[in-house]
Design a protein around this motif. Structure first.
Motif, PDB file in Angstrom:
ATOM      1  N   TYR A  44      36.919  19.767  52.028  1.00 40.61           N
ATOM      2  CA  TYR A  44      36.696  18.464  51.386  1.00 40.61           C
ATOM      3  C   TYR A  44      36.125  17.494  52.404  1.00 40.61           C
ATOM      4  O   TYR A  44      36.243  17.714  53.613  1.00 40.61           O
ATOM      5  N   PRO A  45      35.564  16.362  51.939  1.00 42.32           N
ATOM      6  CA  PRO A  45      35.094  15.366  52.909  1.00 42.32           C
ATOM      7  C   PRO A  45      36.274  14.865  53.743  1.00 42.32           C
ATOM      8  O   PRO A  45      37.363  14.691  53.212  1.00 42.32           O
ATOM      9  N   ASN A  46      36.055  14.681  55.039  1.00 44.96           N
ATOM     10  CA  ASN A  46      37.088  14.082  55.877  1.00 44.96           C
ATOM     11  C   ASN A  46      36.722  12.624  56.171  1.00 44.96           C
ATOM     12  O   ASN A  46      35.706  12.119  55.689  1.00 44.96           O
ATOM     13  N   VAL A  47      37.539  11.966  56.979  1.00 47.12           N
ATOM     14  CA  VAL A  47      37.389  10.521  57.210  1.00 47.12           C
ATOM     15  C   VAL A  47      35.997  10.145  57.732  1.00 47.12           C
ATOM     16  O   VAL A  47      35.503   9.054  57.487  1.00 47.12           O
ATOM     17  N   ASP A  48      35.368  11.090  58.451  1.00 47.35           N
ATOM     18  CA  ASP A  48      34.087  10.771  59.079  1.00 47.35           C
ATOM     19  C   ASP A  48      32.911  10.818  58.113  1.00 47.35           C
ATOM     20  O   ASP A  48      31.815  10.393  58.459  1.00 47.35           O
ATOM     21  N   PHE A  49      33.127  11.372  56.921  1.00 47.38           N
ATOM     22  CA  PHE A  49      31.992  11.597  56.040  1.00 47.38           C
ATOM     23  C   PHE A  49      31.328  10.275  55.607  1.00 47.38           C
ATOM     24  O   PHE A  49      30.114  10.170  55.551  1.00 47.38           O
ATOM     25  N   TYR A  50      32.151   9.271  55.290  1.00 47.28           N
ATOM     26  CA  TYR A  50      31.566   7.998  54.830  1.00 47.28           C
ATOM     27  C   TYR A  50      31.677   6.865  55.850  1.00 47.28           C
ATOM     28  O   TYR A  50      31.030   5.844  55.699  1.00 47.28           O
ATOM     29  N   SER A  51      32.532   7.043  56.877  1.00 48.32           N
ATOM     30  CA  SER A  51      32.759   5.920  57.804  1.00 48.32           C
ATOM     31  C   SER A  51      31.471   5.537  58.543  1.00 48.32           C
ATOM     32  O   SER A  51      31.208   4.356  58.791  1.00 48.32           O
ATOM     33  N   GLY A  52      30.656   6.542  58.891  1.00 51.90           N
ATOM     34  CA  GLY A  52      29.425   6.266  59.628  1.00 51.90           C
ATOM     35  C   GLY A  52      28.480   5.380  58.827  1.00 51.90           C
ATOM     36  O   GLY A  52      27.822   4.489  59.388  1.00 51.90           O
ATOM     37  N   ILE A  53      28.415   5.592  57.527  1.00 45.03           N
ATOM     38  CA  ILE A  53      27.492   4.789  56.699  1.00 45.03           C
ATOM     39  C   ILE A  53      27.958   3.331  56.722  1.00 45.03           C
ATOM     40  O   ILE A  53      27.156   2.400  56.814  1.00 45.03           O
TER      41      ILE A  53
END
Ligand code: ACO
Length: 437
Positions: free
Chosen positions: A368-377
């Motif tokens: 599954y997506p982890n914390v880093d998947f959307y934080s960078g955006i």
């Protein structure tokens, strides 16, 4: 080996009949743990567990993760509640001292952190020794380690008061040092902290203000960053926290240990993933290949490419932090308007997630997506440069490292960290003179 489970002991029996009755410990929640310390004595065996995937290296009362259910608690409080209602400094207090602070305690803590926000002037001169294009994580490792050369007045790790001052210094100085790493790379003057500001406002000001102009941080960015810091503050025995514990188990000072934690965090399999996710999303949006092509590459074992921001050692369900960040990312981009340059990356990320979550490969492996998947955006949308993403993670995680270090120092079971091995090298042989080989 066979197991004969009773409530508090487990019998491990070797095929030759030798047996060990080992204690079984139950925590507040989670999988019980067999205390294997008696195994070498009773049945002459060690345990073999590369990556410590099934080994509890310590007991801890700081953070709990239920990877199957997607639950994360800091000192018992669900991450969702803390993200919505708390502040980063309040979470720091909670992680360090075990309870949410009263108004008075919070006031005291805020003042303690403010008091230590500046770094020694001589340390500021360290930055000039780096190439202008040095990665800020490399600079952070070095300058954090160097703190022990400047703050050795209160570095007796056996003195709880010294430990507390070290902890406050680390939490307080990390944003200042991070902003200097950035300012140096772009050739702008370093900004001193402004202690009238909150922790996050102060960091944004040190990052983006210049002495010639007034600067007011965008409150939307302040709240977004506050949440990112809260979500990254601790995550039990992850690689960097375990590194901090291992390094400090020898009695090393906390500045050196946290510097080692920063080194571990930088790896792309850990905190460096947030930077890698943006590189991946940019590649996807700029190339002719489709999202499906990237998914196929991630599944291909002959291709080293992995879906960055996907998968987790502990979460076999949606990472609860990723859920919160996805929504926050959506809200932030809405706030910035539909035509902002980060929208295509967000859309590519959502498309990637949608396809991956329906794909047998990812479903079977519970990826599954982890914390880093959307934080960078989100960080990109706030104007934080790519190479500072993992630095922000390091700022946030400092309190987690410190809380674990403190807990370990008070643990009566503390021993130097020293794993065993299964030796597979050559058998004993005699030295041969160089001319005769
Ligand atoms: N893309 C494609 N396949 C993957 C991915 C991925 N992101 N992650 C795991 N897999 C596959 C593995 O190849 C393996 O397949 P196999 O069973 O056919 O051999 C299976 O899923 C299990 O994965 P492991 O590597 O054994 O899982 P591990 O727990 O050792 O690693 C890790 C976890 C490092 C997070 C891994 O999932 C990964 O590299 N993800 C991408 C990097 C990333 O996002 N890191 C951030 C982690 S969160 C954090 O630190 C904040």
């Amino acid at each position: 080996m066979s197991n004969n489970n009773s409530q508090d002991t487990v019998r491990i029996t070797r095929v030759d009949g030798e047996a060990a009755d080992l204690p079984l410990y139950h925590g507040t929640y989670g999988t019980p743990c067999i205390d294997v310390r008696g195994m070498p004595r009773d049945i002459d065996c060690f345990t073999y567990d590369p990556g410590y995937a099934t080994t509890a290296s310590c007991s801890s009362s700081i953070t709990y993760i239920d990877g199957e259910q997607g639950v994360l608690l800091y000192r018992g409080y669900p991450i969702e509640q803390l993200a919505e209602h708390s502040s980063y400094l309040e979470v720091c207090y909670l992680l360090m001292y075990g309870e949410l602070p009263t108004i008075r305690q919070m006031h005291w803590f805020r003042n303690r952190i403010r008091y230590h926000s500046m770094v020694h002037e001589a340390l500021r001169r360290f930055y000039e020794g780096f190439r202008h294009d040095a990665h800020p994580m490399a600079i952070m490792e070095t300058t954090t380690s160097a703190l022990s050369a400047f703050y050795h007045d209160k570095i007796d790790i056996n003195d709880p008061e010294h430990r507390e001052i070290c902890a406050h210094r680390l939490i307080a100085k990390m944003p200042s040092m991070a902003s200097y790493a950035y300012k140096y790379s772009i050739g702008q003057p370093f900004m001193y902290p402004d202690n009238d500001l909150g922790f996050v406002e102060n960091f944004l000001r040190m990052m983006f203000a210049v002495p010639a102009e007034e600067y007011r941080p965008n409150p939307v960015f302040v709240r977004a960053l506050e949440m990112i810091l809260i979500l990254h503050a601790d995550h039990e025995q992850n690689a960097s926290t375990s590194t901090v514990r291992l390094v400090s188990s020898s009695g090393a000072n906390p500045f050196a240990s946290v510097a080692a934690g920063i080194a571990s965090l930088w790896g792309p399999a850990h905190g460096g993933a947030n930077e890698a996710v943006i590189n991946m999303l940019e590649e996807i949006t700029q190339s002719d290949a489709t999202v499906e092509d990237f998914i196929e590459r991630a599944k291909d074992k002959s291709d080293p490419f992995k879906l960055m921001g996907f998968g987790h050692r502990v979460y076999k369900n949606y990472d609860p932090r990723a859920k919160l960040i996805r929504q926050a990312c959506h809200d932030l981009l809405n706030e910035l308007g539909e035509d902002n340059e980060n929208q295509p990356l967000f859309e590519a990320a959502m498309e990637l997630e949608r396809i991956a979550l329906e794909d047998e490969y990812f479903v079977e492996r519970k990826l599954y997506p982890n914390v880093d998947f959307y934080s960078g955006i989100m960080l990109r949308a706030m104007g934080i440069p790519l190479n500072m993403f993992t630095v922000i993670f390091a700022i946030a995680r400092t309190v987690g490292w410190i809380a674990h270090w403190n807990e370990m120092m008070d643990d009566p079971e503390l021993r130097i960290g020293r794993p065993r091995q299964l030796y597979t090298g050559p058998e004993r042989r005699d030295y041969v003179d160089i001319g005769e080989r």
